[in-house]
Design a protein around this motif. Structure first.
Motif, PDB file in Angstrom:
ATOM      1  N   TYR A 160      -7.875  -2.031   2.254  1.00  0.00           N
ATOM      2  CA  TYR A 160      -6.841  -3.055   2.132  1.00  0.00           C
ATOM      3  C   TYR A 160      -6.056  -2.869   0.834  1.00  0.00           C
ATOM      4  CZ  TYR A 160      -4.692  -7.633   1.492  1.00  0.00           C
ATOM      5  OH  TYR A 160      -3.802  -8.647   1.267  1.00  0.00           O
ATOM      6  N   ASP A 161      -6.759  -2.640  -0.274  1.00  0.00           N
ATOM      7  CA  ASP A 161      -6.092  -2.411  -1.555  1.00  0.00           C
ATOM      8  C   ASP A 161      -5.187  -1.180  -1.485  1.00  0.00           C
ATOM      9  OD1 ASP A 161      -7.279  -4.646  -2.683  1.00  0.00           O
ATOM     10  OD2 ASP A 161      -8.910  -3.496  -3.606  1.00  0.00           O
ATOM     11  N   LEU A 162      -5.636  -0.147  -0.791  1.00  0.00           N
ATOM     12  CA  LEU A 162      -4.839   1.073  -0.668  1.00  0.00           C
ATOM     13  C   LEU A 162      -3.604   0.882   0.215  1.00  0.00           C
ATOM     14  CD1 LEU A 162      -7.732   3.676  -0.329  1.00  0.00           C
ATOM     15  CD2 LEU A 162      -6.174   3.404  -2.274  1.00  0.00           C
TER      16      LEU A 162
ATOM     17  N   HIS B 106     -12.183  -3.723   2.270  1.00  0.00           N
ATOM     18  CA  HIS B 106     -11.499  -4.265   1.102  1.00  0.00           C
ATOM     19  C   HIS B 106     -10.882  -3.148   0.256  1.00  0.00           C
ATOM     20  CE1 HIS B 106     -13.899  -8.284   1.321  1.00  0.00           C
ATOM     21  NE2 HIS B 106     -13.186  -8.025   2.396  1.00  0.00           N
ATOM     22  N   GLU B 107     -11.571  -2.029   0.162  1.00  0.00           N
ATOM     23  CA  GLU B 107     -11.020  -0.876  -0.551  1.00  0.00           C
ATOM     24  C   GLU B 107      -9.795  -0.340   0.180  1.00  0.00           C
ATOM     25  OE1 GLU B 107     -14.013   2.122  -1.448  1.00  0.00           O
ATOM     26  OE2 GLU B 107     -15.504   0.531  -1.725  1.00  0.00           O
TER      27      GLU B 107
ATOM     28  N   HIS C  43      -1.522  -1.341  -0.030  1.00  0.00           N
ATOM     29  CA  HIS C  43      -0.435  -1.845  -0.869  1.00  0.00           C
ATOM     30  C   HIS C  43       0.137  -0.758  -1.781  1.00  0.00           C
ATOM     31  CE1 HIS C  43      -2.617  -5.435   0.420  1.00  0.00           C
ATOM     32  NE2 HIS C  43      -1.421  -5.969   0.444  1.00  0.00           N
ATOM     33  N   ARG C  44      -0.284   0.448  -1.564  1.00  0.00           N
ATOM     34  CA  ARG C  44       0.210   1.595  -2.329  1.00  0.00           C
ATOM     35  C   ARG C  44       0.867   2.573  -1.364  1.00  0.00           C
ATOM     36  NH1 ARG C  44      -5.343   2.600  -5.612  1.00  0.00           N
ATOM     37  NH2 ARG C  44      -5.486   0.509  -6.485  1.00  0.00           N
TER      38      ARG C  44
ATOM     39  N   ARG D 190      -5.987   7.157   0.826  1.00  0.00           N
ATOM     40  CA  ARG D 190      -5.910   6.131   1.869  1.00  0.00           C
ATOM     41  C   ARG D 190      -6.412   6.680   3.196  1.00  0.00           C
ATOM     42  NH1 ARG D 190      -0.500   2.663   2.783  1.00  0.00           N
ATOM     43  NH2 ARG D 190      -0.102   3.680   4.755  1.00  0.00           N
TER      44      ARG D 190
END
Length: 119
Positions: free
Chosen positions: A38-40, A35-36, A42-43, A49
């Motif tokens: 996954y959030d990265l 999940h961490e 999008h950056r 990352r």
């Protein structure tokens, strides 16, 4: 693992990533790292990352019984320069085609005199 540092995320890799919550449903550490990561995704790409990706791979490998793989080993990846060059070339060609096609309202086709292909 085979695509862990490929220059782009293939559809097969995306499918694999999307299965992590199911396959590792009982392994909270893996799911949390996923999940961490996954959030990265999008950056813009960056060191954080890359580090999170290695942590995720390490946690998955450990859960699957590959406890002796180091982060250094997970970070190793071979990709022939020809493959990198081909991806870059295809990106450039696609960009040029897009530029031409988007800037062209219509094409004019004229038959040349002496063109035997029409006969």
């Amino acid at each position: 693992m085979a695509e862990r540092k490929a220059p782009f995320i293939s559809s097969q890799m995306a499918q694999s990533l999307n299965k992590i919550d199911i396959i590792f449903s009982r392994i909270q550490k893996v799911r949390s790292l996923w999940h961490e990561y996954y959030d990265l995704l999008h950056r813009p790409p960056g060191e954080s990352r890359d580090h999170k990706w290695l942590e995720l791979l390490s946690a998955m490998a450990s859960d699957l019984g590959y406890k002796n793989l180091s982060l250094v080993e997970l970070d190793k990846f071979y990709i022939p320069q020809g493959h990198v060059d081909d991806v870059e070339f295809q990106r450039k060609v696609a960009g040029q085609w897009s530029r031409v096609l988007e800037g062209t309202e219509h094409f004019i086709v004229q038959t040349r005199q002496g063109d035997k292909s029409k006969d």
